[in-house]
Design an enzyme around this catalytic site. Structure first.
Site, mmCIF file in Angstrom:
data_model
loop_
_atom_site.group_PDB
_atom_site.id
_atom_site.type_symbol
_atom_site.label_atom_id
_atom_site.label_comp_id
_atom_site.label_asym_id
_atom_site.label_seq_id
_atom_site.Cartn_x
_atom_site.Cartn_y
_atom_site.Cartn_z
ATOM 1 C CB CYS A 99 14.357 -46.664 6.132
ATOM 2 S SG CYS A 99 14.433 -44.868 5.846
ATOM 3 C CB CYS A 195 9.945 -42.655 9.864
ATOM 4 S SG CYS A 195 10.222 -43.784 8.636
#
Length: 365
Positions: A99, A195
């Protein structure tokens, strides 16, 4: 109105809020940008809208412009598809590393430049300096919060355009600054876990994308001691969720995952936390990423981590002709896991890292 020089990635958390506040206090022309990296699937577990509201409130409190970008398609292609492929292969990936590389320090940086900014800022606990004509990624001053492990895939171009305003501060002081400044996120709980999964059950989430088959749990000698709901759901060294009851002739002691046979759908366990089936002294990586563009030498000594929050371990690194590295540790490492990240350090400086490909831990079964 002139374009801000720095765009802060405002996540709706206290760390990015204080990062933005510090830059404003320093007189920096700043704007905030909130990244949505995951489409809400209607489960009620995605906190993106709550986080976005908090990010808007912080920017309002600081009197800075607020921007929004939806990177969910980029996240799916650059992070999530790899995440699923790794789990399907029986490995344990680290989506936070991808990410950072594929979204926060790529698409976010591009978006900031489109807005006319020269650089980005985030609330990571890490530091950047410039020495000998090269940019260096350094550990955050708060050892308990240091996030350089997750940033090891950054390179010279990203570091040259990045600031970490809270990297020199301990977490407790960040909280205090937020309280004193009246920031609406000062008491907000830190986000944990992956997340895009949020607070939901990991197995339930993964099962939506990788239908798993129950199978046997065996000890290293092949004796069945239980049944698993799917080998994908477990990683080396894991203790939780095995649900192995009392086994005749075995001690009433915890069991730990020591191996996975994805093809045969078998999970292997042992009752020793430091089982020899979990221990390795040598590992081989996939292609290595060097923050300064190349290794310090073909063979050198440094320290390494094979998981987040692990103490640094002394090792010797051999750079191979194909760009991978072979690492030999001074002492055996527990549960060094293929798919996870090997990250190398020279003192506080992060040299770079790579995905662990294999180790010399014995294979049960």
């Amino acid at each position: 109105m002139s374009a801000p020089r720095t765009i802060v990635g405002v996540s709706g958390g206290v760390d990015s809020s204080v990062a933005a506040w510090l830059l404003v206090q320093a007189g920096e022309p700043v704007a905030g940008l909130f990244m949505q990296n995951w489409d809400d699937d209607g489960s009620g577990h995605c906190r993106a809208e709550d986080d976005r509201r908090d990010a808007v409130a912080v920017c309002g409190r600081l009197g800075i412009p607020f921007h929004f970008r939806d990177f969910s398609k980029e996240y799916w292609a650059g992070v999530f598809e790899h995440f699923l492929a790794e789990y399907a292969a029986g490995r344990t990936p680290n989506p936070d590393v991808l990410c950072n590389r594929e979204v926060k320090f790529k698409h976010f940086l591009d978006a900031a430049r489109e807005l006319g900014a020269e650089r980005i800022a985030t609330g990571h606990y890490a530091r950047v300096d410039h020495q000998g004509g090269r940019w260096r990624l350094l550990r955050g001053a708060d050892a308990d919060k240091d996030q350089s492990y997750f940033l090891h895939q950054l390179g010279q171009a990203q570091l040259a355009a990045t600031v970490f305003p809270i990297g020199h501060l301990p977490k407790a002081q960040v909280r205090q600054i937020a309280r004193d400044a009246g920031l609406p996120t000062h008491a907000k709980k830190d986000s944990t876990g992956i997340c895009f999964i949020g607070e939901r059950d990991f197995r339930q989430f993964l099962g939506q994308y990788l239908p798993a088959q129950p199978g046997p749990i065996r000890d290293p000698q092949g004796v069945q001691v239980g049944e698993h709901p799917g080998v994908f759901y477990f990683t080396l060294g894991q203790r939780e969720g095995l649900n192995i009851g009392g086994v005749r002739g075995r001690a009433a002691a915890p069991w730990y995952v020591v191996g996975k046979d994805v093809t045969g759908n078998v999970l292997y366990v042992d009752q020793d936390r430091d089982s020899p089936w979990l221990m390795s002294r040598h590992l081989r990586s996939e292609a290595m990423h060097w923050i300064e563009g190349g290794p310090p030498a073909r063979s050198f000594e440094c320290t390494a981590q094979v998981r987040y929050r692990q103490p640094e371990e002394p090792c010797r690194v051999q750079v191979e002709d194909d760009g991978t590295v072979s690492v030999r540790f001074q002492r055996a490492q527990r549960a060094a896991t293929p798919g996870q990240s090997l990250v190398l350090y020279d003192g506080p400086a992060c040299l770079g890292g790579a995905v662990i490909d294999s180790t010399d831990a014995p294979t049960p079964g």
